[in-house]
Design a protein around this motif. Structure first.
Motif, short mmCIF file in Angstrom:
data_model
loop_
_atom_site.label_atom_id
_atom_site.label_comp_id
_atom_site.label_asym_id
_atom_site.label_seq_id
_atom_site.Cartn_x
_atom_site.Cartn_y
_atom_site.Cartn_z
N SER A 165 15.68 -6.21 -14.62
CA SER A 165 15.66 -6.87 -13.85
C SER A 165 16.23 -7.17 -13.00
O SER A 165 16.62 -8.03 -11.45
N VAL A 166 17.49 -6.35 -12.55
CA VAL A 166 18.17 -6.21 -11.08
C VAL A 166 17.88 -5.22 -10.23
O VAL A 166 17.77 -6.07 -8.99
N ALA A 167 16.79 -4.70 -10.34
CA ALA A 167 15.87 -3.95 -9.51
C ALA A 167 14.52 -4.85 -8.79
O ALA A 167 14.52 -5.40 -7.48
N LEU A 168 14.14 -5.69 -9.89
CA LEU A 168 13.40 -7.07 -8.82
C LEU A 168 13.97 -8.04 -8.52
O LEU A 168 13.64 -8.74 -7.58
N ALA A 169 15.31 -8.25 -8.71
CA ALA A 169 15.94 -9.30 -8.28
C ALA A 169 16.15 -9.24 -6.84
O ALA A 169 16.75 -9.88 -5.45
N VAL A 170 16.96 -7.61 -7.00
CA VAL A 170 17.09 -7.07 -5.59
C VAL A 170 16.21 -6.76 -4.43
O VAL A 170 16.36 -8.10 -3.03
N LYS A 171 15.06 -6.71 -5.19
CA LYS A 171 13.95 -6.65 -4.13
C LYS A 171 13.32 -7.59 -4.14
O LYS A 171 13.07 -8.17 -2.43
N TYR A 172 13.01 -9.39 -4.35
CA TYR A 172 12.50 -10.13 -5.03
C TYR A 172 13.30 -10.95 -3.74
O TYR A 172 12.68 -12.53 -3.51
N PHE A 173 14.42 -11.27 -4.54
CA PHE A 173 15.22 -12.39 -4.70
C PHE A 173 17.09 -12.32 -3.27
O PHE A 173 16.99 -12.24 -2.14
N SER A 174 17.64 -11.28 -3.83
CA SER A 174 19.41 -11.32 -3.39
C SER A 174 19.56 -10.43 -4.52
O SER A 174 19.61 -10.72 -5.17
N PRO A 175 20.77 -9.73 -3.30
CA PRO A 175 21.95 -9.21 -4.72
C PRO A 175 22.39 -10.59 -5.57
O PRO A 175 22.89 -9.69 -6.90
N LEU A 176 22.71 -11.33 -5.05
CA LEU A 176 23.72 -11.91 -5.83
C LEU A 176 22.50 -12.41 -6.88
O LEU A 176 22.60 -12.79 -8.66
N ALA A 177 21.32 -12.58 -7.03
CA ALA A 177 20.70 -12.59 -8.40
C ALA A 177 21.09 -11.75 -9.25
O ALA A 177 20.00 -11.96 -10.74
N ALA A 178 20.81 -10.55 -8.54
CA ALA A 178 20.76 -9.09 -9.93
C ALA A 178 22.04 -9.75 -10.60
O ALA A 178 22.12 -8.32 -11.25
N LEU A 179 22.84 -10.02 -9.98
CA LEU A 179 24.53 -10.23 -10.75
C LEU A 179 24.43 -10.10 -12.91
O LEU A 179 24.80 -9.33 -13.46
N PRO A 180 23.59 -11.38 -12.70
CA PRO A 180 23.60 -11.66 -14.31
C PRO A 180 22.38 -10.67 -14.96
O PRO A 180 23.18 -10.28 -16.05
N GLY A 181 21.73 -9.44 -14.60
CA GLY A 181 21.27 -8.68 -14.59
C GLY A 181 22.54 -7.40 -14.58
O GLY A 181 22.63 -7.12 -16.00
N ALA A 182 23.46 -7.61 -14.02
CA ALA A 182 24.35 -6.25 -13.95
C ALA A 182 25.41 -6.16 -15.39
O ALA A 182 25.85 -5.96 -16.31
N LEU A 183 25.69 -7.35 -15.29
CA LEU A 183 26.61 -8.39 -16.49
C LEU A 183 26.40 -7.85 -17.70
O LEU A 183 26.83 -7.58 -18.45
N PHE A 184 24.87 -8.43 -17.75
CA PHE A 184 24.47 -8.61 -19.03
C PHE A 184 24.14 -7.06 -19.94
O PHE A 184 24.55 -6.81 -21.10
N SER A 185 24.05 -6.30 -18.83
CA SER A 185 23.98 -4.85 -19.03
C SER A 185 24.88 -4.25 -19.80
O SER A 185 25.61 -3.46 -20.94
N ILE A 186 25.79 -4.81 -19.25
CA ILE A 186 27.55 -4.24 -20.01
C ILE A 186 27.62 -5.38 -21.19
O ILE A 186 28.43 -4.55 -22.20
N TRP A 187 27.36 -6.38 -20.87
CA TRP A 187 27.61 -7.39 -21.79
C TRP A 187 26.99 -7.40 -23.27
O TRP A 187 27.27 -7.00 -24.91
#
Length: 317
Positions: free
Chosen positions: A263-285
């Motif tokens: 989700s992070v890779a696709l969000a950065v490529k197709y949306f924005s770095p902000l859109a990748a934030l849920p995936g990054a935090l989810f990975s930890i959580w």
């Protein structure tokens, strides 16, 4: 030593996230490394798989279909509902929904083992949902958020093929042909995956350094709700449908844990770095909560609760 490093993934993820937040300039230049790093993770997953891991589809098709359907029906819908209820900004909503449309996470197999679930079933479910991501992740993303943001379905399908399908297939082929030769190195791939995902998280945190201060709390709440409802709905729906407790645990973990790296890779490529934030935090959580849930289940403290949940005899689908 390597296994201990792998088991401490939540700790490494937190350390890297804090380091990236404190020193974003160190990690932000590596934005373009996200996709190849995820390819390494997917290759590592493939190396641990063989054709035999897919045979369970023939032996227990019912539970495989159920688990995969829950993965791709519940998690996108829950993400969309949470986004609507919390009035999330469009970019964050896009990232959360995209996360919900992704397949099961590779860490789910380890969590399933710790929770005394069905590891073979977990591996098969992760493998099947990963293969199906080629079509379902772009299609479902378009269905849920296509009217709010542009979703390039065809291009996203090709990206998933490059990031996921090809590395996984290559890993399976190498494992099948050279199993004896790489046996002593297999234990290193999970550790490599942990390091790669932790670095991906750091990159996203660095790119969102300013956004975390303004939207971080909102994203954490959304991610916690998404993960929690995923675990709960996967478990209790399985019990209502008559599965035994071991299978219910397995499906709960598979449904609740997403391939956040994708989700992070696709969000950065197709949306924005902000859109990748849920995936990054989810990975930890999801790794922290998955580990806590596994510890609870493996302790046997939930036995009475399970027996009170339903009087119906368990089924083997």
């Amino acid at each position: 030593m390597i296994r201990k490093f792998t088991s401490l993934f939540p700790l490494w993820a937190i350390i890297f996230a804090i380091a990236a937040f404190m020193h974003p300039d160190v990690f932000s230049p590596y934005k373009d490394a996200i996709t190849p790093l995820l390819g390494v993770v997917m290759f590592g997953m493939g190396v641990t798989l063989s054709a035999e891991d897919f045979l369970l589809v023939l032996k227990r098709p019912g539970v495989i279909v159920l688990g995969t359907a829950m993965q791709y029906i519940l998690m996108p819908f829950i993400a969309f509902l949470i986004s609507y209820m919390l009035h999330l900004p469009t970019e964050i909503m896009a990232g959360l929904v995209l996360l919900g449309c992704c397949p099961g996470g590779t860490a789910s197999n380890v969590i399933c083992y710790l929770a005394k679930g069905d590891v073979a079933l977990s591996i098969t479910l992760t493998s099947v949902s990963t293969v199906m991501a080629f079509i379902l992740t772009p299609a479902l993303t378009w269905i849920y958020i296509g009217q709010a943001v542009p979703v390039e379905v065809g291009s996203m399908m090709m990206s998933i093929a490059k990031i996921v399908l090809i590395p996984v297939a290559l890993g399976i082929i190498i494992n099948t042909l050279f199993d004896r030769h790489i046996e002593r190195f297999k234990h290193a791939f999970p550790a490599l995956s942990v390091a790669a995902i932790a670095f991906i998280i750091a990159i996203i945190i660095a790119l969102n350094n300013d956004n975390i201060l303004t939207a971080g709390k909102m994203v954490i709440i959304a991610v916690a709700l998404h993960n929690g409802f995923g675990f709960a709905s996967g478990y209790f729906l399985s019990k209502v449908l008559g599965l035994d407790d071991k299978d219910a645990r397995t499906l709960a973990i598979e449904v609740g844990m997403q391939n956040s790296g994708l989700s992070v890779a696709l969000a950065v490529k197709y949306f924005s770095p902000l859109a990748a934030l849920p995936g990054a935090l989810f990975s930890i959580w999801h790794n922290i909560m998955g580990s806590a849930l596994a510890a609870y289940w493996s302790s046997g403290k939930d036995k009475n609760d399970i027996e009170m949940l339903t009087d119906a005899p368990p089924k083997r689908w």
